[in-house]
Scaffold this motif. Structure first.
Motif, PDB file in Angstrom:
ATOM      1  N   UNK A   1       0.846  -1.201   0.000  1.00 33.67           N
ATOM      2  CA  UNK A   1       0.000   0.000   0.000  1.00 33.67           C
ATOM      3  C   UNK A   1       0.876   1.245   0.000  1.00 33.67           C
ATOM      4  N   UNK A   2       0.231   2.359  -0.312  1.00 35.94           N
ATOM      5  CA  UNK A   2       0.919   3.645  -0.325  1.00 35.94           C
ATOM      6  C   UNK A   2       0.798   4.270   1.063  1.00 35.94           C
ATOM      7  N   UNK A   3       1.899   4.375   1.797  1.00 37.25           N
ATOM      8  CA  UNK A   3       1.846   4.863   3.177  1.00 37.25           C
ATOM      9  C   UNK A   3       1.270   6.268   3.311  1.00 37.25           C
ATOM     10  N   UNK A   4       1.592   7.156   2.376  1.00 42.24           N
ATOM     11  CA  UNK A   4       1.107   8.535   2.486  1.00 42.24           C
ATOM     12  C   UNK A   4      -0.412   8.583   2.541  1.00 42.24           C
ATOM     13  N   UNK A   5      -1.069   7.757   1.719  1.00 46.93           N
ATOM     14  CA  UNK A   5      -2.530   7.731   1.678  1.00 46.93           C
ATOM     15  C   UNK A   5      -3.110   7.209   2.988  1.00 46.93           C
ATOM     16  N   UNK A   6      -2.531   6.125   3.504  1.00 51.68           N
ATOM     17  CA  UNK A   6      -3.039   5.523   4.739  1.00 51.68           C
ATOM     18  C   UNK A   6      -2.845   6.478   5.915  1.00 51.68           C
ATOM     19  N   UNK A   7      -1.689   7.115   6.001  1.00 54.93           N
ATOM     20  CA  UNK A   7      -1.442   8.062   7.091  1.00 54.93           C
ATOM     21  C   UNK A   7      -2.444   9.204   7.038  1.00 54.93           C
ATOM     22  N   UNK A   8      -2.685   9.735   5.842  1.00 55.75           N
ATOM     23  CA  UNK A   8      -3.649  10.833   5.696  1.00 55.75           C
ATOM     24  C   UNK A   8      -5.027  10.408   6.201  1.00 55.75           C
ATOM     25  N   UNK A   9      -5.453   9.185   5.869  1.00 53.35           N
ATOM     26  CA  UNK A   9      -6.754   8.699   6.304  1.00 53.35           C
ATOM     27  C   UNK A   9      -6.823   8.537   7.812  1.00 53.35           C
ATOM     28  N   UNK A  10      -5.765   7.982   8.409  1.00 51.60           N
ATOM     29  CA  UNK A  10      -5.752   7.766   9.862  1.00 51.60           C
ATOM     30  C   UNK A  10      -5.768   9.096  10.599  1.00 51.60           C
ATOM     31  N   UNK A  11      -4.964  10.047  10.158  1.00 55.90           N
ATOM     32  CA  UNK A  11      -4.937  11.361  10.815  1.00 55.90           C
ATOM     33  C   UNK A  11      -6.296  12.044  10.680  1.00 55.90           C
ATOM     34  N   UNK A  12      -6.897  11.961   9.503  1.00 51.35           N
ATOM     35  CA  UNK A  12      -8.219  12.555   9.307  1.00 51.35           C
ATOM     36  C   UNK A  12      -9.257  11.901  10.219  1.00 51.35           C
ATOM     37  N   UNK A  13      -9.176  10.591  10.357  1.00 51.01           N
ATOM     38  CA  UNK A  13     -10.120   9.856  11.194  1.00 51.01           C
ATOM     39  C   UNK A  13     -10.033  10.265  12.663  1.00 51.01           C
TER      40      UNK A  13
ATOM     41  N   UNK B   1       4.080  14.414   9.819  1.00 49.27           N
ATOM     42  CA  UNK B   1       5.281  14.909   9.169  1.00 49.27           C
ATOM     43  C   UNK B   1       5.790  13.755   8.316  1.00 49.27           C
ATOM     44  N   UNK B   2       5.449  13.775   7.040  1.00 42.29           N
ATOM     45  CA  UNK B   2       5.651  12.615   6.187  1.00 42.29           C
ATOM     46  C   UNK B   2       6.449  13.007   4.959  1.00 42.29           C
ATOM     47  N   UNK B   3       7.512  12.260   4.680  1.00 35.52           N
ATOM     48  CA  UNK B   3       8.274  12.494   3.463  1.00 35.52           C
ATOM     49  C   UNK B   3       7.391  12.209   2.254  1.00 35.52           C
ATOM     50  N   UNK B   4       7.606  12.952   1.185  1.00 32.84           N
ATOM     51  CA  UNK B   4       6.868  12.686  -0.048  1.00 32.84           C
ATOM     52  C   UNK B   4       7.551  11.556  -0.806  1.00 32.84           C
ATOM     53  N   UNK B   5       6.793  10.868  -1.642  1.00 33.87           N
ATOM     54  CA  UNK B   5       7.365   9.829  -2.495  1.00 33.87           C
ATOM     55  C   UNK B   5       7.852   8.600  -1.757  1.00 33.87           C
ATOM     56  N   UNK B   6       7.214   8.240  -0.664  1.00 36.83           N
ATOM     57  CA  UNK B   6       7.631   7.037   0.057  1.00 36.83           C
ATOM     58  C   UNK B   6       7.360   5.795  -0.781  1.00 36.83           C
ATOM     59  N   UNK B   7       8.204   4.765  -0.652  1.00 34.94           N
ATOM     60  CA  UNK B   7       7.929   3.513  -1.363  1.00 34.94           C
ATOM     61  C   UNK B   7       6.730   2.809  -0.747  1.00 34.94           C
ATOM     62  N   UNK B   8       6.204   1.833  -1.454  1.00 35.77           N
ATOM     63  CA  UNK B   8       5.088   1.053  -0.927  1.00 35.77           C
ATOM     64  C   UNK B   8       5.487   0.358   0.370  1.00 35.77           C
ATOM     65  N   UNK B   9       4.516   0.259   1.283  1.00 35.01           N
ATOM     66  CA  UNK B   9       4.708  -0.526   2.499  1.00 35.01           C
ATOM     67  C   UNK B   9       4.487  -1.997   2.160  1.00 35.01           C
ATOM     68  N   UNK B  10       5.191  -2.928   2.836  1.00 38.27           N
ATOM     69  CA  UNK B  10       5.074  -4.351   2.512  1.00 38.27           C
ATOM     70  C   UNK B  10       3.875  -5.022   3.175  1.00 38.27           C
ATOM     71  N   UNK B  11       2.842  -4.250   3.481  1.00 38.39           N
ATOM     72  CA  UNK B  11       1.599  -4.768   4.054  1.00 38.39           C
ATOM     73  C   UNK B  11       0.436  -4.133   3.303  1.00 38.39           C
ATOM     74  N   UNK B  12      -0.706  -4.758   3.390  1.00 38.95           N
ATOM     75  CA  UNK B  12      -1.883  -4.199   2.751  1.00 38.95           C
ATOM     76  C   UNK B  12      -2.377  -2.966   3.492  1.00 38.95           C
ATOM     77  N   UNK B  13      -3.249  -2.176   2.868  1.00 38.95           N
ATOM     78  CA  UNK B  13      -3.738  -0.957   3.513  1.00 38.95           C
ATOM     79  C   UNK B  13      -4.481  -1.214   4.812  1.00 38.95           C
ATOM     80  N   UNK B  14      -5.208  -2.334   4.907  1.00 36.80           N
ATOM     81  CA  UNK B  14      -5.937  -2.631   6.148  1.00 36.80           C
ATOM     82  C   UNK B  14      -4.970  -2.890   7.296  1.00 36.80           C
ATOM     83  N   UNK B  15      -3.866  -3.588   7.022  1.00 36.36           N
ATOM     84  CA  UNK B  15      -2.887  -3.867   8.077  1.00 36.36           C
ATOM     85  C   UNK B  15      -2.165  -2.597   8.526  1.00 36.36           C
ATOM     86  N   UNK B  16      -1.742  -1.778   7.560  1.00 35.00           N
ATOM     87  CA  UNK B  16      -1.052  -0.547   7.938  1.00 35.00           C
ATOM     88  C   UNK B  16      -2.000   0.392   8.680  1.00 35.00           C
TER      89      UNK B  16
END
Length: 193
Positions: free
Chosen positions: A17-29, A44-59
């Motif tokens: 999954x894309x960490x930036x997207x998941x972090x944005x959702x969690x912070x918004x929640x 405080x998130x770096x841009x262009x992070x590589x994919x996380x090795x877990x699915x979006x639900x796990x992250x």
């Protein structure tokens, strides 16, 4: 039982999954709950992070547990911060709070299933056990630094390459400056300054 499955060692976790997207959702929640308590929640998130090795639900589950714990430990005026970057070929997530900290003598039990320091009815004791299970299943590591009155800092490192090894380190110290330091080498990707 589904939550306990997350905590089991060696549980296969699939996907990326894309960490930036998941972090944005969690912070918004969690922003409304933090604001209601008078706690500042930011990222405080770096841009262009590589994919996380877990699915979006796990992250999401991992970060939700850490952010919820941080908010629970805080009082009005405290800060909870979610950070993400790449360090030493690892995708690193840091959740820091300036709250009450973890009592001495309990730090080595925080990953035990059903162990909690929260009052009755305010936690199951499964959150950090779930986090540990998710991290371990992909060969990552989790480090917790905390001391009473000095907040808590949880550092999760997930492998970008598949040869990472699991490690857990616990420290009974957590400098508050970690949550309030100047991060001029990173780009702010939303949240409060």
């Amino acid at each position: 039982t589904r939550l306990l499955q997350f905590a089991q060692p060696g549980r296969p976790v699939g996907g990326k999954c894309r960490p930036n997207d998941v972090i944005a959702e969690v912070v918004e929640l969690f922003t409304p709950a933090a604001a209601e308590k008078g706690v500042q929640l930011d990222r405080l998130v770096d841009t262009g992070l590589p994919d996380a090795p877990v699915g979006p639900a796990e992250l999401e589950q991992l970060l939700m547990n850490l952010v919820q714990n941080g908010i629970d430990a805080c009082q009005r005026g405290d800060i909870v911060r979610v950070q993400a970057s790449v360090r030493d070929r690892q995708l690193q997530f840091i959740v820091t709070d300036t709250g009450c900290g973890i009592p001495h003598g309990t730090l080595n039990r925080i990953f035990d299933p059903f162990f909690t320091t929260k009052p009755m009815g305010h936690g199951t004791g499964l959150g950090l056990s779930v986090c540990h299970g998710i991290v371990r299943s992909v060969g990552g590591s989790i480090e917790v630094e905390s001391a009473p009155g000095q907040g808590t800092r949880v550092i999760v490192s997930l492998p970008i390459e598949s040869d990472a090894r699991l490690g857990i380190r616990l420290h009974e110290a957590c400098p508050l400056s970690a949550a309030r330091s100047d991060h001029s080498d990173r780009k702010e990707a939303g949240g409060n300054p």
